[in-house]
Design a protein around this motif. Sequence first.
Motif, PDB file in Angstrom:
ATOM      1  N   ALA A  89     -10.094  13.298   5.990  1.00 34.08           N
ATOM      2  CA  ALA A  89      -8.837  12.705   6.075  1.00 34.08           C
ATOM      3  C   ALA A  89      -9.859  11.253   5.395  1.00 34.08           C
ATOM      4  CB  ALA A  89      -8.680  12.194   7.029  1.00 34.08           C
ATOM      5  N   LEU A  90     -10.578  10.969   5.625  1.00 38.68           N
ATOM      6  CA  LEU A  90     -10.911   9.773   5.566  1.00 38.68           C
ATOM      7  C   LEU A  90     -11.700  10.106   4.003  1.00 38.68           C
ATOM      8  CD1 LEU A  90     -13.852   8.632   8.375  1.00 38.68           C
ATOM      9  CD2 LEU A  90     -11.748   8.110   7.809  1.00 38.68           C
ATOM     10  N   ASN A  91     -12.113  10.562   3.516  1.00 37.07           N
ATOM     11  CA  ASN A  91     -12.359  10.875   2.039  1.00 37.07           C
ATOM     12  C   ASN A  91     -11.004  10.500   1.224  1.00 37.07           C
ATOM     13  OD1 ASN A  91     -13.591  11.495  -0.593  1.00 37.07           O
ATOM     14  ND2 ASN A  91     -12.891  13.573  -1.014  1.00 37.07           N
ATOM     15  N   VAL A  92      -9.961  11.014   1.677  1.00 35.69           N
ATOM     16  CA  VAL A  92      -8.944  11.369   1.252  1.00 35.69           C
ATOM     17  C   VAL A  92      -8.242   9.344   1.027  1.00 35.69           C
ATOM     18  CG1 VAL A  92      -6.570  11.739   1.166  1.00 35.69           C
ATOM     19  CG2 VAL A  92      -8.061  13.621   1.560  1.00 35.69           C
ATOM     20  N   ALA A  93      -8.696   9.245   1.754  1.00 35.15           N
ATOM     21  CA  ALA A  93      -7.854   7.784   2.385  1.00 35.15           C
ATOM     22  C   ALA A  93      -8.650   6.840   0.941  1.00 35.15           C
ATOM     23  CB  ALA A  93      -8.234   7.231   3.383  1.00 35.15           C
ATOM     24  N   PHE A  94      -9.749   7.020   1.400  1.00 36.94           N
ATOM     25  CA  PHE A  94     -10.685   6.312   0.486  1.00 36.94           C
ATOM     26  C   PHE A  94     -10.053   6.537  -0.652  1.00 36.94           C
ATOM     27  CE2 PHE A  94     -14.480   5.572  -1.805  1.00 36.94           C
ATOM     28  CZ  PHE A  94     -14.687   4.880  -1.654  1.00 36.94           C
ATOM     29  N   ASN A  95     -10.221   7.393  -1.214  1.00 29.75           N
ATOM     30  CA  ASN A  95      -9.718   7.632  -2.986  1.00 29.75           C
ATOM     31  C   ASN A  95      -8.468   7.219  -3.487  1.00 29.75           C
ATOM     32  OD1 ASN A  95     -12.780   9.668  -3.230  1.00 29.75           O
ATOM     33  ND2 ASN A  95     -11.685  11.160  -2.876  1.00 29.75           N
ATOM     34  N   CYS A  96      -7.931   7.623  -2.090  1.00 30.83           N
ATOM     35  CA  CYS A  96      -6.552   6.952  -2.721  1.00 30.83           C
ATOM     36  C   CYS A  96      -6.532   5.518  -2.430  1.00 30.83           C
ATOM     37  CB  CYS A  96      -5.599   7.616  -1.488  1.00 30.83           C
ATOM     38  SG  CYS A  96      -4.962   9.046  -2.600  1.00 30.83           S
ATOM     39  N   ALA A  97      -6.917   4.894  -2.393  1.00 32.93           N
ATOM     40  CA  ALA A  97      -7.192   3.365  -1.820  1.00 32.93           C
ATOM     41  C   ALA A  97      -8.071   2.936  -2.883  1.00 32.93           C
ATOM     42  CB  ALA A  97      -7.894   2.470  -0.445  1.00 32.93           C
ATOM     43  N   VAL A  98      -8.990   3.029  -3.008  1.00 36.24           N
ATOM     44  CA  VAL A  98     -10.768   2.159  -4.273  1.00 36.24           C
ATOM     45  C   VAL A  98      -9.595   2.774  -5.387  1.00 36.24           C
ATOM     46  CG1 VAL A  98     -12.491   2.239  -4.786  1.00 36.24           C
ATOM     47  CG2 VAL A  98     -12.218   2.141  -2.162  1.00 36.24           C
ATOM     48  N   TRP A  99      -9.697   3.651  -6.295  1.00 34.87           N
ATOM     49  CA  TRP A  99      -9.636   4.471  -7.265  1.00 34.87           C
ATOM     50  C   TRP A  99      -8.438   4.063  -8.166  1.00 34.87           C
ATOM     51  CZ3 TRP A  99     -13.434   6.640 -10.091  1.00 34.87           C
ATOM     52  CH2 TRP A  99     -14.842   6.772  -9.602  1.00 34.87           C
ATOM     53  N   PRO A 100      -7.572   4.033  -7.828  1.00 34.18           N
ATOM     54  CA  PRO A 100      -5.920   3.422  -8.703  1.00 34.18           C
ATOM     55  C   PRO A 100      -6.673   2.104  -9.301  1.00 34.18           C
ATOM     56  CG  PRO A 100      -5.348   4.782  -6.699  1.00 34.18           C
ATOM     57  CD  PRO A 100      -6.553   4.544  -6.468  1.00 34.18           C
ATOM     58  N   GLN A 101      -7.271   1.422  -8.604  1.00 38.41           N
ATOM     59  CA  GLN A 101      -7.361  -0.098  -8.785  1.00 38.41           C
ATOM     60  C   GLN A 101      -8.160   0.002 -10.154  1.00 38.41           C
ATOM     61  OE1 GLN A 101      -6.486  -3.118  -8.518  1.00 38.41           O
ATOM     62  NE2 GLN A 101      -7.622  -3.990  -9.717  1.00 38.41           N
ATOM     63  N   PHE A 102      -9.765   1.195  -9.921  1.00 39.20           N
ATOM     64  CA  PHE A 102     -10.367   1.195 -10.780  1.00 39.20           C
ATOM     65  C   PHE A 102     -10.089   1.789 -12.147  1.00 39.20           C
ATOM     66  CE2 PHE A 102     -14.171   3.612 -12.138  1.00 39.20           C
ATOM     67  CZ  PHE A 102     -15.319   2.640 -12.408  1.00 39.20           C
ATOM     68  N   VAL A 103      -8.960   2.478 -11.780  1.00 39.79           N
ATOM     69  CA  VAL A 103      -7.915   3.543 -13.036  1.00 39.79           C
ATOM     70  C   VAL A 103      -7.390   1.932 -13.682  1.00 39.79           C
ATOM     71  CG1 VAL A 103      -6.486   4.885 -14.118  1.00 39.79           C
ATOM     72  CG2 VAL A 103      -8.008   5.394 -12.241  1.00 39.79           C
ATOM     73  N   ARG A 104      -7.197   1.361 -12.713  1.00 36.37           N
ATOM     74  CA  ARG A 104      -6.127   0.200 -14.091  1.00 36.37           C
ATOM     75  C   ARG A 104      -6.938  -0.867 -14.591  1.00 36.37           C
ATOM     76  NH1 ARG A 104      -2.581   0.875  -9.285  1.00 36.37           N
ATOM     77  NH2 ARG A 104      -3.625  -0.631  -8.211  1.00 36.37           N
ATOM     78  N   ARG A 105      -8.504  -1.493 -13.899  1.00 38.75           N
ATOM     79  CA  ARG A 105      -9.439  -2.026 -14.373  1.00 38.75           C
ATOM     80  C   ARG A 105     -10.210  -1.466 -15.722  1.00 38.75           C
ATOM     81  NH1 ARG A 105     -12.836  -4.732  -9.895  1.00 38.75           N
ATOM     82  NH2 ARG A 105     -11.158  -6.858  -9.753  1.00 38.75           N
ATOM     83  N   VAL A 106     -10.354  -0.210 -15.898  1.00 41.00           N
ATOM     84  CA  VAL A 106     -10.885   0.282 -16.279  1.00 41.00           C
ATOM     85  C   VAL A 106     -10.203   0.654 -18.138  1.00 41.00           C
ATOM     86  CG1 VAL A 106     -12.385   2.721 -17.193  1.00 41.00           C
ATOM     87  CG2 VAL A 106     -12.593   1.200 -14.870  1.00 41.00           C
TER      88      VAL A 106
END
Length: 71
Positions: free
Chosen positions: A10-27
């Motif tokens: 659950a922590l893995n899912v929460a972390f990925n959902c919190a961090v990766w969308p912002q990273f995708v926008r930045r890239v």
Amino acid sequence: MHTVLIILLALNVAFNCAVWPQFVRRVNADERSRDAAGRPTKFLRVHRVLFAAVGVVTLVSLAGVVAALVA
């Protein structure tokens, strides 16, 4: 052990959902993502592969959480 597995996944899912969308926008907004003609560069293609891999890991982790909760 069962509870620890659920928490970690659950922590893995929460972390990925919190961090990766912002990273995708930045890239996507990065100037290195497109060449002068507007075509995707290797920089963007490599990051898209990373995004896809993280998406798969997130979905598998979510399925693991659901399976562990149901069992």
